[in-house]
Design a protein around this motif. Structure first.
Motif, PDB file in Angstrom:
ATOM      1  N   ASN A 308      15.760  31.528  55.831  1.00  0.00           N
ATOM      2  CA  ASN A 308      14.307  30.842  56.237  1.00  0.00           C
ATOM      3  C   ASN A 308      13.402  31.721  56.755  1.00  0.00           C
ATOM      4  N   ILE A 309      12.102  31.777  56.184  1.00  0.00           N
ATOM      5  CA  ILE A 309      11.139  32.728  56.469  1.00  0.00           C
ATOM      6  C   ILE A 309       9.899  31.712  57.195  1.00  0.00           C
ATOM      7  N   GLU A 310       9.431  32.114  58.530  1.00  0.00           N
ATOM      8  CA  GLU A 310       8.708  31.301  59.051  1.00  0.00           C
ATOM      9  C   GLU A 310       7.603  32.097  59.650  1.00  0.00           C
ATOM     10  N   SER A 311       6.321  31.636  59.220  1.00  0.00           N
ATOM     11  CA  SER A 311       4.999  32.417  59.732  1.00  0.00           C
ATOM     12  C   SER A 311       3.646  31.608  60.032  1.00  0.00           C
ATOM     13  N   THR A 312       3.275  31.924  61.163  1.00  0.00           N
ATOM     14  CA  THR A 312       2.264  31.068  61.422  1.00  0.00           C
ATOM     15  C   THR A 312       0.844  31.524  60.693  1.00  0.00           C
ATOM     16  N   THR A 340       9.108  24.496  50.348  1.00  0.00           N
ATOM     17  CA  THR A 340       8.270  25.193  51.286  1.00  0.00           C
ATOM     18  C   THR A 340       7.616  23.969  52.245  1.00  0.00           C
ATOM     19  N   SER A 344       6.583  27.512  56.673  1.00  0.00           N
ATOM     20  CA  SER A 344       7.629  28.161  56.267  1.00  0.00           C
ATOM     21  C   SER A 344       8.148  27.979  54.877  1.00  0.00           C
ATOM     22  N   SER A 346      11.707  28.295  52.619  1.00  0.00           N
ATOM     23  CA  SER A 346      13.378  28.578  52.684  1.00  0.00           C
ATOM     24  C   SER A 346      13.668  28.842  51.215  1.00  0.00           C
ATOM     25  N   ALA A 366       6.741  37.996  58.909  1.00  0.00           N
ATOM     26  CA  ALA A 366       7.361  36.502  59.452  1.00  0.00           C
ATOM     27  C   ALA A 366       8.260  36.763  60.101  1.00  0.00           C
ATOM     28  N   ASN A 367       8.841  35.649  60.753  1.00  0.00           N
ATOM     29  CA  ASN A 367      10.124  35.554  61.409  1.00  0.00           C
ATOM     30  C   ASN A 367      11.285  35.242  60.259  1.00  0.00           C
TER      31      ASN A 367
END
Ligand code: ADP
Ligand code: ASP
Ligand code: MG
Length: 439
Positions: A308-312, A340, A344, A346, A366-367
């Protein structure tokens, strides 16, 4: 002409090989071109051999491989010296690894090639004993050339004309090695595990075969893996698109690349049971099959890693997705399922070897959360294009069974719903869905 491919499960011992040659004999009027896998489990043993040799051992495995083949020759009453050259070459290779103790993909492919090189000779010899003029051929000796992506090589475009020219006037039944090829520099390659199906499809497309037959140990493609769902049904007909999705998402019975060459030439692929040759098996064909059964199969792929890749930053920043895929691409890692949202992404990968570089690059932008031991479940059926409510039945029944869904992706082809569950729950999920659509 027809192509008849026999998998390892159909060549497990002298009895099985005998049955396989009887099946071939019964089809001689259709001019069969035979493609074979290694004798069952031999590829695994060859991989084990190279690994043990590198650690200074391996002699027992080498002996075991030879004895298994010698036993088959003896039981089939074939000249015991048939494979002497292969045994000699393999022993030499094993000794060399002992000294070098460096294994790479090239050497691994070379070792694995012995399985098919030996089984093709046994099958051809037995056919000859049954008065069928047969000849064992290494695929690369009739032009099956590949790129040098060892372990997962791709055939070169020239393969199609090479094979056609080499087989067009053949007077014998060719018994060709599946799974292996050679680079233009003469180095042996493999197409990836289970790749003999792919060899058969490429040969079928090259010679414009009337049919490509995949002979295996089950009655055809089933509505689920019979090892997971006890009452899985055999599917009579599936479309090329359905077969490709279900092979890609885990139905081991067909190598995922098998469909494309057949589809390009519109050649039927049949999956048949060498243990039960009278059964009509599964036919894979162009047109979607209209029947009441909207969902054909529920398949799954285990040991998947979900990232999971999360970015503002994704909000309003175009190029974010491209950057992410570029990172995977650059590191030679292919992504299976993607979903998507605005903030984020995934995605899943099917092996997490060497992903440290990817993770550190992703973490710069990203987180990132890594979830191991996940499974992909895929519900497949042409009928879902025109039938409302399939998604709600899928997720409704899983919710009732208290299965947690971690990510969902609706395939672009619109004939599958794919989602991720915890690996521990996959068998339960597949059975719930099989009951829902076949109960
Ligand atoms: P072969 O040696 O003939 O290539 P494989 O072992 O590669 O055989 O493939 C056949 C096996 O695939 C079957 O024994 C079965 O357990 C497994 N399998 C998994 N999913 C399916 C499915 N949906 N339909 C049929 N077989 C399946
Ligand atoms: N013998 C190879 C394997 O075990 C190829 C195949 O069976 O299709 O993977
Ligand atoms: Mg197989």
């Amino acid at each position: 002409m027809i192509v008849m491919k026999f998998g390892g499960t159909s060549l497990g011992d002298a009895d099985r090989i005998n049955s396989a040659t009887n099946i071939i004999k019964s089809k001689t009027d259709q001019k069969p071109v035979v493609v074979v896998s290694a004798v069952a489990k031999i590829t695994d043993l060859l991989i084990k051999l190279i690994n043990e040799c590198a650690m200074g051992g391996g002699s027992n495995i080498l002996k075991g491989i030879q004895q298994r083949h010698l036993e088959i020759l003896k039981q089939l009453n074939i000249d015991q010296s048939l494979l002497d050259n292969d045994f000699e070459e393999l022993s030499k290779a094993a000794r060399r690894v002992n000294n070098e103790s460096r294994i790479n993909d090239k050497l691994l492919d070379y070792f694995q090639s012995f399985g098919e090189r030996m089984s093709s000779k046994i099958v051809a010899a037995l056919l000859n004993k049954k008065d069928i003029n047969a000849q064992a051929l290494n695929s690369y000796d009739i032009g099956f050339l590949t790129n040098s992506n060892f372990g997962e090589a791709e055939p070169l475009q020239s393969v199609y004309t090479n094979i056609k020219n080499n087989l067009k006037r053949t007077k014998v039944v060719p018994v060709i090695t599946g799974f292996i090829g050679k680079t233009e520099n003469g180095e042996i390659t493999t197409l990836g595990r289970g790749g003999s199906d792919y060899t058969a499809a490429i040969i079928g497309a090259s010679i414009d075969a009337d049919e490509i037959q995949i002979w295996t140990d089950v009655d055809g493609i089933k509505s689920s893996d019979p090892k997971i769902v006890k009452n899985a049904r055999t599917l009579g007909k599936v479309s090329f698109a359905e077969a490709s999705e279900l092979a890609y998402f885990g139905a081991k019975v067909l190598h995922p690349k098998t469909i494309l060459p057949a589809m390009n030439k519109n050649i039927f692929v049949k999956v048949l049971n060498s243990f039960n040759p009278k059964n009509s098996g599964t036919t894979i064909l162009k047109d979607s099959y209209r029947n009441k059964q909207v969902i054909k199969a529920i398949v799954c792929k285990k040991n998947i890693t979900l990232i999971n890749i999360e970015s503002t930053r994704m909000l309003g920043t175009y190029g974010f997705l491209a950057t992410i895929f570029d990172i995977f691409n650059k590191n030679g890692k292919s992504v299976d399922v993607v979903s998507t949202s605005e903030v984020s992404v995934s995605l899943t990968i099917d092996n997490d070897e060497n992903i440290e570089d990817i993770l550190s690059e992703l973490k710069e932008i990203a987180n990132v959360q890594l979830l191991k031991n996940r499974a992909i479940v895929c519900v497949v059926g042409e009928g879902m294009k025109n039938t409302p409510g399939i998604a709600s039945r899928t997720f409704g029944s899983l919710a009732k069974g208290k299965i947690n869904i971690e990510m969902i992706s609706l395939g672009a082809s619109k004939i599958n719903i794919t989602f991720i569950v915890d690996g521990k729950e996959v068998e339960k999920a597949v059975n719930i869905l099989h009951d829902e659509f076949y109960g």
